[in-house]
Design an enzyme around this catalytic site. Sequence first.
Site, PDB file in Angstrom:
ATOM      1  N   ASN A 117      -4.657   2.004 -13.549  1.00 40.85           N
ATOM      2  CA  ASN A 117      -3.790   1.120 -12.704  1.00 40.85           C
ATOM      3  C   ASN A 117      -2.257   1.812 -12.967  1.00 40.85           C
ATOM      4  O   ASN A 117      -1.939   2.375 -13.926  1.00 40.85           O
ATOM      5  CB  ASN A 117      -3.824  -0.260 -13.576  1.00 40.85           C
ATOM      6  N   HIS A 121       1.641   0.187 -13.219  1.00 42.91           N
ATOM      7  CA  HIS A 121       2.343  -0.837 -13.576  1.00 42.91           C
ATOM      8  C   HIS A 121       3.868  -0.771 -13.707  1.00 42.91           C
ATOM      9  O   HIS A 121       4.289   0.315 -14.269  1.00 42.91           O
ATOM     10  CB  HIS A 121       1.770  -1.509 -14.966  1.00 42.91           C
ATOM     11  N   GLY A 132       0.934  -1.150  -0.058  1.00 44.82           N
ATOM     12  CA  GLY A 132       0.080   0.071   0.156  1.00 44.82           C
ATOM     13  C   GLY A 132       0.781   1.328   0.029  1.00 44.82           C
ATOM     14  O   GLY A 132       0.331   2.360   0.252  1.00 44.82           O
ATOM     15  N   GLU A 163       6.966   5.989  -9.211  1.00 50.10           N
ATOM     16  CA  GLU A 163       5.421   5.489  -9.252  1.00 50.10           C
ATOM     17  C   GLU A 163       4.897   6.634  -8.157  1.00 50.10           C
ATOM     18  O   GLU A 163       3.811   7.115  -8.575  1.00 50.10           O
ATOM     19  CB  GLU A 163       5.214   4.226  -8.737  1.00 50.10           C
ATOM     20  N   ASN A 185       1.495   2.956  -2.520  1.00 53.86           N
ATOM     21  CA  ASN A 185       0.985   3.806  -3.565  1.00 53.86           C
ATOM     22  C   ASN A 185      -0.264   4.373  -2.861  1.00 53.86           C
ATOM     23  O   ASN A 185      -0.440   5.614  -3.091  1.00 53.86           O
ATOM     24  CB  ASN A 185       0.737   3.296  -4.721  1.00 53.86           C
ATOM     25  N   MET A 244      -3.485  -7.013  -7.155  1.00 55.86           N
ATOM     26  CA  MET A 244      -3.061  -8.302  -8.029  1.00 55.86           C
ATOM     27  C   MET A 244      -3.948  -9.269  -8.475  1.00 55.86           C
ATOM     28  O   MET A 244      -3.857 -10.679  -8.603  1.00 55.86           O
ATOM     29  CB  MET A 244      -1.943  -8.909  -7.215  1.00 55.86           C
TER      30      MET A 244
END
Length: 187
Positions: free
Chosen positions: A105, A107, A14, A172, A16, A88
Amino acid sequence: MVKKKTCVFISGNGSNLKNLIYSSRNNNFPISIELVICNNKKAKGIIYAKKNSIPFLILNTKMRNFERIALKELKKYKIELICLAGFMRIISKEFINKFKRKIINIHPSLLPKYKGLNTFERILKDKEKKTGCTVHFVNENLDGGRVILQKSFLIKKSDNILSLKQKTQNLEYKAFPEAIVKIFRYN
Ligand code: GAR
């Protein structure tokens, strides 16, 4: 600014999610995180929902009615955007169609390269010179929807799976909030 009500789907650490919660505290950031859905009761990331008093739901994706329950909750919280942040599990076509162009999303590769799992292992094996992360809209093809934003870095000879993961995740944390700002810029 009227913020878009957002749900973040997670499965693991978590980080992000934590970063998006932090970004969403800014009045000019276009989303507010109203709900967290997690498919793993041991996921560390749930702590960020708890700490920030964000309602969360732990759902077993192995259950047939996972998506039905999730949809009911998304409706209840009037969710307008879904962010998959290390979620996932594959989401069905039917579910995606109900939230068309409203699911994004993150990636850990420069898509269309290295879709799926074990990206860092494969990137190292192929002796790639650069890698990075991608934020994209979700469609029915795995890691296949339209790219919103990518960030990249050069791979060093000394890099390994762990260092690639750390460098990618650091990017990210910039890419996900920037992509969200970008999709709502003209709204
Ligand atoms: C992130 O690096 C994200 O790119 C990846 O999982 C990690 C989750 O980290 N997602 C995928 O591999 C999806 N195919 P986090 O739980 O600390 O945010």
